[in-house]
Write an enzyme that holds these catalytic residues in place. Structure first.
Site, short mmCIF file in Angstrom:
data_model
loop_
_atom_site.label_atom_id
_atom_site.label_comp_id
_atom_site.label_asym_id
_atom_site.label_seq_id
_atom_site.Cartn_x
_atom_site.Cartn_y
_atom_site.Cartn_z
N ALA A 1 -11.17 -0.79 -6.83
CA ALA A 1 -11.40 0.35 -5.94
C ALA A 1 -12.55 1.24 -6.40
CB ALA A 1 -10.13 1.18 -5.81
N SER B 1 -15.05 -0.14 -9.02
CA SER B 1 -16.15 -0.95 -9.56
C SER B 1 -15.86 -2.42 -9.34
CB SER B 1 -16.34 -0.66 -11.06
OG SER B 1 -15.21 -1.10 -11.80
N GLY B 2 -16.91 -3.22 -9.52
CA GLY B 2 -16.77 -4.66 -9.42
C GLY B 2 -17.50 -5.33 -10.56
N ALA C 1 -6.02 -4.72 -2.02
CA ALA C 1 -5.32 -5.23 -0.83
C ALA C 1 -5.56 -4.33 0.39
CB ALA C 1 -3.82 -5.31 -1.13
N ASP D 1 -5.88 -8.64 -5.86
CA ASP D 1 -6.21 -8.62 -7.28
C ASP D 1 -4.98 -8.64 -8.18
OD1 ASP D 1 -5.48 -5.99 -6.67
OD2 ASP D 1 -7.43 -5.14 -7.19
N THR D 2 -3.88 -8.04 -7.73
CA THR D 2 -2.66 -8.08 -8.55
C THR D 2 -2.11 -9.49 -8.66
OG1 THR D 2 -2.17 -5.86 -7.76
CG2 THR D 2 -0.43 -6.98 -8.95
N ASN E 1 4.46 -0.22 -6.12
CA ASN E 1 3.17 0.44 -6.31
C ASN E 1 3.39 1.85 -6.81
OD1 ASN E 1 0.77 -1.23 -5.01
ND2 ASN E 1 2.59 -1.57 -3.76
N GLN F 1 -8.40 9.79 -13.15
CA GLN F 1 -9.76 9.59 -12.66
C GLN F 1 -10.19 10.75 -11.74
OE1 GLN F 1 -9.31 5.80 -10.77
NE2 GLN F 1 -9.24 4.66 -12.70
#
Length: 491
Positions: free
Chosen positions: A10, A12-13, A79, A239-240, A299, A307
């Protein structure tokens, strides 16, 4: 045996090369980039074309570094979010961000059309305003032009895969997160879609992780000077789902994991979804996993709280390093105040530190004042929420977990790892940090026939990456704090 993983979070990549040899996986990050949502008028969007540009840059860097033998590549992301294509295969609009507030109040409104019991019995997914079902319903209510013209529904990794290959498909682990997917038939639930007035034809047949769905187009090969078109493989594209593949658990017994980052996802792996009345009451979720598994989990807001505090302080000209913050946290008194990390006010506040202080004031607690006090409140509250959810998981599964595996970037916060061990009073095994990228890579290898199953993947993780243990301490103090925390969130 080099493969390329793109892992987009969410914020960075990254692009990571994996090399598998004699049961050991080596990884190398070759490209990293920020992922910055963009506010346009009343709406918050993802900059999807920038993300696709960065994916192409990652492929280009791989070539420039001499990786001309890449056997496959794959993409995982967060997601629930999606884009829509028109009849010509063109993107109709920038995808909405899951924190876009057009879904406010829609959980309750949808439940007037379909009961929560009916939705949960079909999907097994927890009720959150960020879910795909509410974003699509918000677009329908707004008479959204893109939804009217849509021919194809593509979740974010589906969309990026389509840009690379020209092939349209919906990967199953991500599809399950939408709250429109039936976990009994393992297909889209037509009755839910029809009742909400959504177009049924836009959803594609689900594709399992480990499937070669296409190759990079010739146009992109020419642009990036690729000698051969790289096959593109589906993985656990939520990703999870990829992160859980990289949990270093060896053995047949059940285990609990915490994938820790902007979001915290605490759960266990099950063979069938648990959709009991108690699971619904506790708002648990059943998401698809790799190798026909399910992730029974919850979740939890996660390090988003920290952050956002840091973002506000930086905007106010009070930028501080993580090291300085950790020192301030350690010097602050324990359990001065606690919060429920999942309180709705923390989803998208204008000022996170003030939202935390206001919560503490409204719940008649001593209000934290310094940065260290605020962040100690955040980390202690997260650790206690983990215990709360872990106890519920044990009740739902009739299991008694002996430890907790923590994976993901959040484990670099050693205070959170230690606080979690203290809170749950069980050992923590933290690592690997790049669990999502690793799970992505391993699922590609499985799809290519180099790995047999999940157990072999997890053996490779255990043999390849360092795992840091944390032992619980200060049990009596944390037990008292947990009693206070439970009273707080029950009120």
């Amino acid at each position: 045996m080099n493969v390329l993983a793109f892992d987009l979070g969410a914020s960075s990549g990254r692009a990571v090369i994996g090399h598998l040899e004699q049961g050991e996986l080596q990884i190398k990050e070759i490209h990293r980039f920020s992922n910055d949502p963009v506010q346009v008028g009343p709406h918050l969007h993802w900059d999807i074309l920038r993300l696709f540009f960065e994916i192409k840059q990652g492929i280009l860097k791989a070539v420039q570094l001499g990786y001309n033998d890449i056997e496959s590549l794959a993409i995982d992301t967060w997601a629930v979010d999606f884009g829509l294509l028109d009849k010509n295969g063109e993107l109709l609009a920038n995808p909405y961000h899951y924190r876009n507030d057009h879904t406010n109040g829609l959980v309750e409104e949808v439940n007037h059309l379909l009961s929560s019991e009916e939705i949960f019995s079909k999907t097994g997914i927890q009720f959150m305003p960020i879910n795909t079902i509410y974003h699509l319903y918000a677009m329908k209510k707004a008479d959204n032009v893109a939804l009217h013209q849509a021919e194809d529904f593509m979740m974010i990794p589906d969309l990026l895969r389509y840009f690379l290959t020209g092939v349209k498909s919906n990967e199953v682990t991500n599809a399950t997160s939408t709250q429109l997917f039936n976990t009994d038939s393992m297909d889209w639930d037509d009755s839910l879609i029809k009742t909400l007035g959504l177009p049924e034809h836009i959803f594609k047949a689900p594709v399992k992780p480990g499937t070669v769905v296409g190759k990079v187009t010739q146009r992109i090969c020419k642009e990036l000077k690729l000698e051969e078109a790289i096959p593109v493989v589906t993985v656990g594209e939520h990703d999870t789902a990829s992160a859980v593949v990289a949990v270093p658990h060896v053995g047949e017994e059940s285990f609990a994991y915490l994938s820790c980052g902007t979001w915290s996802l605490l759960g266990t792996e099950v063979s069938q979804p648990i959709k009991t009345k108690q699971a619904l009451e506790w708002n648990m979720t059943n998401e698809g996993g790799v190798d026909d598994t399910f992730r029974l989990l919850k979740n939890i807001m996660g390090l988003w709280l920290q952050q956002e505090c840091m973002r506000v302080w930086e905007k106010e000209g009070e930028s501080v390093t993580y090291q300085q913050l950790n020192e301030a946290i350690e010097k602050s008194p324990p359990f001065k105040a606690l919060i429920d990390p999942d309180d709705q006010r923390f989803i998208k506040p204008e000022n996170m530190p003030e939202a935390i202080q206001q919560y503490c004031f409204e719940t008649n607690q001593e209000v934290p004042q310094t940065k260290g006090e605020i962040l100690r409140c955040v980390l202690e509250s997260l650790a206690l929420k983990y215990r709360f959810v872990l106890e519920r998981l044990e009740k739902l599964t009739n299991e008694k977990f002996t430890c907790l595996y923590m994976v993901g970037g959040g484990i670099q916060n050693r205070l959170l790892s230690q606080f979690t061990a203290n809170a749950i009073q069980k050992p923590i095994y933290a690592g690997p940090i790049e669990a999502t990228s690793i799970g992505n890579l391993l699922t590609q290898y499985k799809g290519l026939g180099y790995i047999k199953n999940l157990q072999e993947s997890r053996n490779i993780v255990k043999n390849s990456f360092p795992i840091t243990p944390y032992s619980p301490a200060d049990n009596e103090e944390w037990n008292h704090a947990y009693r206070v925390f439970k009273e707080l969130i029950d009120t």
